[in-house]
Design a protein around this motif. Structure first.
Motif, PDB file in Angstrom:
ATOM      1  N   ARG A   1       0.830  -1.219   0.000  1.00  0.00           N
ATOM      2  CA  ARG A   1       0.000   0.000   0.000  1.00  0.00           C
ATOM      3  C   ARG A   1       0.855   1.256   0.000  1.00  0.00           C
ATOM      4  N   ALA A   2       1.987   1.211   0.684  1.00  0.00           N
ATOM      5  CA  ALA A   2       2.879   2.373   0.773  1.00  0.00           C
ATOM      6  C   ALA A   2       3.709   2.557  -0.495  1.00  0.00           C
ATOM      7  N   GLY A   3       3.765   1.533  -1.351  1.00  0.00           N
ATOM      8  CA  GLY A   3       4.514   1.647  -2.597  1.00  0.00           C
ATOM      9  C   GLY A   3       5.980   1.268  -2.508  1.00  0.00           C
ATOM     10  N   VAL A   4       6.367   0.478  -1.500  1.00  0.00           N
ATOM     11  CA  VAL A   4       7.738  -0.035  -1.416  1.00  0.00           C
ATOM     12  C   VAL A   4       7.946  -0.934  -2.633  1.00  0.00           C
ATOM     13  N   GLU A   5       8.990  -0.669  -3.426  1.00  0.00           N
ATOM     14  CA  GLU A   5       9.163  -1.418  -4.678  1.00  0.00           C
ATOM     15  C   GLU A   5       9.764  -2.805  -4.488  1.00  0.00           C
ATOM     16  N   TRP A   6      10.713  -2.936  -3.565  1.00  0.00           N
ATOM     17  CA  TRP A   6      11.448  -4.198  -3.379  1.00  0.00           C
ATOM     18  C   TRP A   6      11.291  -4.681  -1.947  1.00  0.00           C
TER      19      TRP A   6
ATOM     20  N   GLU B   1      14.832 -14.442  -0.385  1.00  0.00           N
ATOM     21  CA  GLU B   1      13.691 -14.399  -1.298  1.00  0.00           C
ATOM     22  C   GLU B   1      13.468 -12.941  -1.674  1.00  0.00           C
ATOM     23  N   ILE B   2      13.349 -12.667  -2.975  1.00  0.00           N
ATOM     24  CA  ILE B   2      13.220 -11.295  -3.465  1.00  0.00           C
ATOM     25  C   ILE B   2      11.873 -11.124  -4.163  1.00  0.00           C
ATOM     26  N   HIS B   3      11.146 -10.084  -3.730  1.00  0.00           N
ATOM     27  CA  HIS B   3       9.846  -9.745  -4.316  1.00  0.00           C
ATOM     28  C   HIS B   3       9.903  -8.324  -4.871  1.00  0.00           C
ATOM     29  N   ARG B   4       9.133  -8.087  -5.935  1.00  0.00           N
ATOM     30  CA  ARG B   4       9.039  -6.742  -6.513  1.00  0.00           C
ATOM     31  C   ARG B   4       7.563  -6.387  -6.662  1.00  0.00           C
ATOM     32  N   LEU B   5       7.249  -5.141  -6.333  1.00  0.00           N
ATOM     33  CA  LEU B   5       5.880  -4.646  -6.429  1.00  0.00           C
ATOM     34  C   LEU B   5       5.626  -4.120  -7.843  1.00  0.00           C
TER      35      LEU B   5
END
Length: 192
Positions: free
Chosen positions: A136-141, A153-157
């Motif tokens: 919701r805050a827009g953190v990209e990674w 573990e790596i996630h991307r928004l």
């Protein structure tokens, strides 16, 4: 106050509730609940400390790397329009968004990258409500580190949804986005 498992009093927690959290604990407000966790165990702390040290030189200070980041250990995050107060293990802001570190105990500007080191007492919060709040805050990674299982573990928004980018297990050298300009030695994170 919550009982450490997030079960609280029935009314939304407030920032004033954080004042009562003992210094031997970590207090957060996650989707209205006061969550009180024990201080991290040694392997958890070691993994977070090592990762911060590995990223600091090349990305925060620009030594043997591209620079361009401001990386902090355990910053308190309070996003506008939210009653949440989160304390990730590590967070980073691109310098173009935060050219200078403000003199403040709390950050309202969402980081570009957050890393949560998972432990039995925080796993369900990190992978559930905190993940939603970061989106919701827009953190990209968003990175999750599993020190006991030796995993990253790596996630991307993208478009408001988290997508799994990669999983790295055990030892070896990886190029972990968004810090892929410099190789990361995984075994340094698990070293005892």
């Amino acid at each position: 106050m919550g009982d450490g498992n997030g079960r609280g009093r029935g009314k939304p927690a407030t920032y004033a509730d954080l004042v009562d959290v003992p210094p031997t604990k970590v207090g957060e407000i996650i989707e209205g609940e006061l969550v009180v966790s024990p201080r991290p165990a040694s392997r958890h702390t070691r993994a977070a400390s090592r990762l911060g040290a590995l990223l600091d030189g090349p990305f925060d200070r620009g030594r043997d790397g591209p620079g361009g980041w401001l990386i902090l250990d355990e910053p308190e995050l309070r996003f506008a329009g939210s009653g949440d107060a989160l304390v990730p293990d590590l967070a980073g802001w691109r310098r173009e968004r935060m050219p200078r570190m403000p003199d403040t105990p709390v950050f309202s500007l969402a980081p570009d990258w957050v890393c949560e080191v998972l432990s039995p007492s925080t796993r369900r919060w990190d992978r559930g409500p905190k993940m939603r709040i970061y989106a919701r805050a827009g953190v990209e990674w968003l990175w999750f580190i599993e020190p006991l299982e030796e995993g990253l573990e790596i996630h991307r928004l993208r478009d408001g949804q988290w997508g799994l980018v990669s999983v790295h297990l055990g030892k070896g050298t990886v190029h972990a986005t968004p810090f892929d300009a410099v190789p990361l030695e995984l075994d340094a994170l698990w070293e005892r």
